[in-house]
Design an enzyme around this catalytic site. Structure first.
Site, short mmCIF file in Angstrom:
data_model
loop_
_atom_site.label_atom_id
_atom_site.label_comp_id
_atom_site.label_asym_id
_atom_site.label_seq_id
_atom_site.Cartn_x
_atom_site.Cartn_y
_atom_site.Cartn_z
N ASP A 1 71.42 31.53 46.42
CA ASP A 1 72.37 32.47 47.03
C ASP A 1 73.10 31.82 48.21
OD1 ASP A 1 70.98 35.23 45.85
OD2 ASP A 1 69.58 33.64 46.37
N ASP B 1 77.63 35.86 49.36
CA ASP B 1 77.14 36.15 48.01
C ASP B 1 76.28 37.40 48.14
OD1 ASP B 1 76.52 35.90 45.33
OD2 ASP B 1 74.76 34.65 45.72
N GLU C 1 81.95 37.60 46.79
CA GLU C 1 81.94 37.53 45.32
C GLU C 1 82.34 38.89 44.75
OE1 GLU C 1 78.86 35.26 43.15
OE2 GLU C 1 78.61 37.12 42.02
#
Lengths: 177, 177
Positions: free
Chosen positions: A141, A7, A68
Site C-alpha cells: 500500500d 492508496d 486511487e
C-alpha cells in the site's frame, strides 16, 4: 510539484510524498501507512484516518493530492471501506483548497511500469528504481501510494492541456451561440 | 433520546432530527436536505456535506447519529457517492464522540411501516403520521432521514440488550479459558 499519493483503505491507508517534474529525476519525501484497528467502530476508524492524513498534509505541505479511483466491481465489503477512506482523503485535501486528482489502478501501473496489467512486485521495483530507494517500500500500500504520486506528476501536464482544450472549446462554442 | 438521521447522498443528503423514546409519541425537531452541485469537484462536494452536517449537529446537538447502511449491489456510480457521503456523516459524528448506528433500508422500512418492502409513499405517510406533521416531508430523502431516526429510537433498546448479551458472553468465556 509536490504530490501526496493516497492508496485508500480502512485497515491500511498508504501514503507517499514525491516531488519533481515530468522528465526529471523524482525525489521521495516520505512514505508510510495510516493504520486503523479492524475491530474499532467505522466512525472511529474514519477519524483515525483523518488525523493520520492531516499529519501528513501538515508535515509535507503538498500542492496536489492524488487518490486511487475506487471501482465497485471488486469485492463488495472491501470496496465500501475503500470508498469511505478515499472520501476522507478527498475531504482533507479539498478542505485545504488542494486540487484532488483521481487515477485508476491501471493508469498508475501503466504510468510507472509501461503496462496497465503489472503486478505488485513490478510496481514496487519500478517505484524503487524511479525514486532511487535501497529497497521496495513495504507494505504494498505504501509503494502504491508513491506510484500514485509519480503517476500524477507525469500525467498532470497532459491532463492540464486537456482541461485547457476543453475550456477553450467551451469558450469558442459560447461565442458562436 | 435525540437522534439525527442521515440519508446519505452527494446530490441530496437527507437530514432529520427526532426526539423521543420507544412506546411514546415522537417529536420532530427539524428536517432538511444538504445539497451539493453535481458539476463541482468531488472533494468540494464532500466539504459542503461536512459543513452542512456540522451545522445540523451544532444546532440540534443529537445524542446519536443514525446513517443508512450502504450496499453495493445497486447502481455502481450512485453507490460510490452514497458511500462517500455516508463516510462524511460517520466522520462528523465520531469526531464529536457521538455513537453512529447503521440501519439497512429494509430495517428502516420495516420499523416504520411494518414491511421491509414498503415504497417511498408508504414511508412518507407513516413518517407524517408518527410525527404528526401536516404533510409528508419533501424530498423523499428528507422523509427517509426522519424514518432512519425513528427506526433508531425504536430499535436502540433491542440493539443495546443484544450488545450487552454479547459483552456478557465474552466476559464469561474469558473467565473460563
Amino acid at each position: 510539484m509536490r504530490v501526496l499519493g493516497v492508496d485508500p483503505g480502512l485497515t491500511r491507508c498508504g501514503v507517499g510524498v514525491v516531488e519533481g517534474v515530468a522528465g526529471r529525476p523524482l525525489r521521495m519525501l516520505g512514505v508510510g501507512v495510516v493504520r486503523t484497528p479492524a475491530d474499532a467502530p467505522i466512525g472511529d476508524r474514519l477519524v483515525l484516518i483523518e488525523r493520520g492524513l492531516e499529519e501528513w498534509l501538515e508535515t509535507h505541505r503538498p500542492e496536489f493530492v492524488a487518490v486511487e479511483r475506487v471501482f465497485s466491481q471488486h469485492n463488495v465489503r472491501t470496496v465500501m471501506g475503500t470508498a469511505q477512506a478515499s472520501a476522507v482523503a478527498m475531504l482533507c485535501a479539498a478542505r485545504r483548497g488542494l486540487p484532488v486528482a483521481l487515477h485508476t489502478p491501471s493508469e498508475v501501473k501503466a504510468a510507472v511500469t509501461g503496462t496497465g496489467r503489472a503486478d505488485k512486485v513490478q510496481v514496487g521495483s519500478m517505484v524503487t528504481r524511479l525514486l532511487r530507494l535501497d529497497a521496495p517500500p513495504k507494505p504494498a500500500d505504501a509503494a502504491d501510494a508513491l506510484a500514485l504520486a509519480i503517476c500524477h506528476i507525469w500525467r498532470a501536464p497532459a491532463m492540464n492541456r486537456l482541461q485547457q482544450a476543453v475550456a477553450a472549446h467551451r469558450t469558442t462554442k459560447g461565442r458562436i451561440s
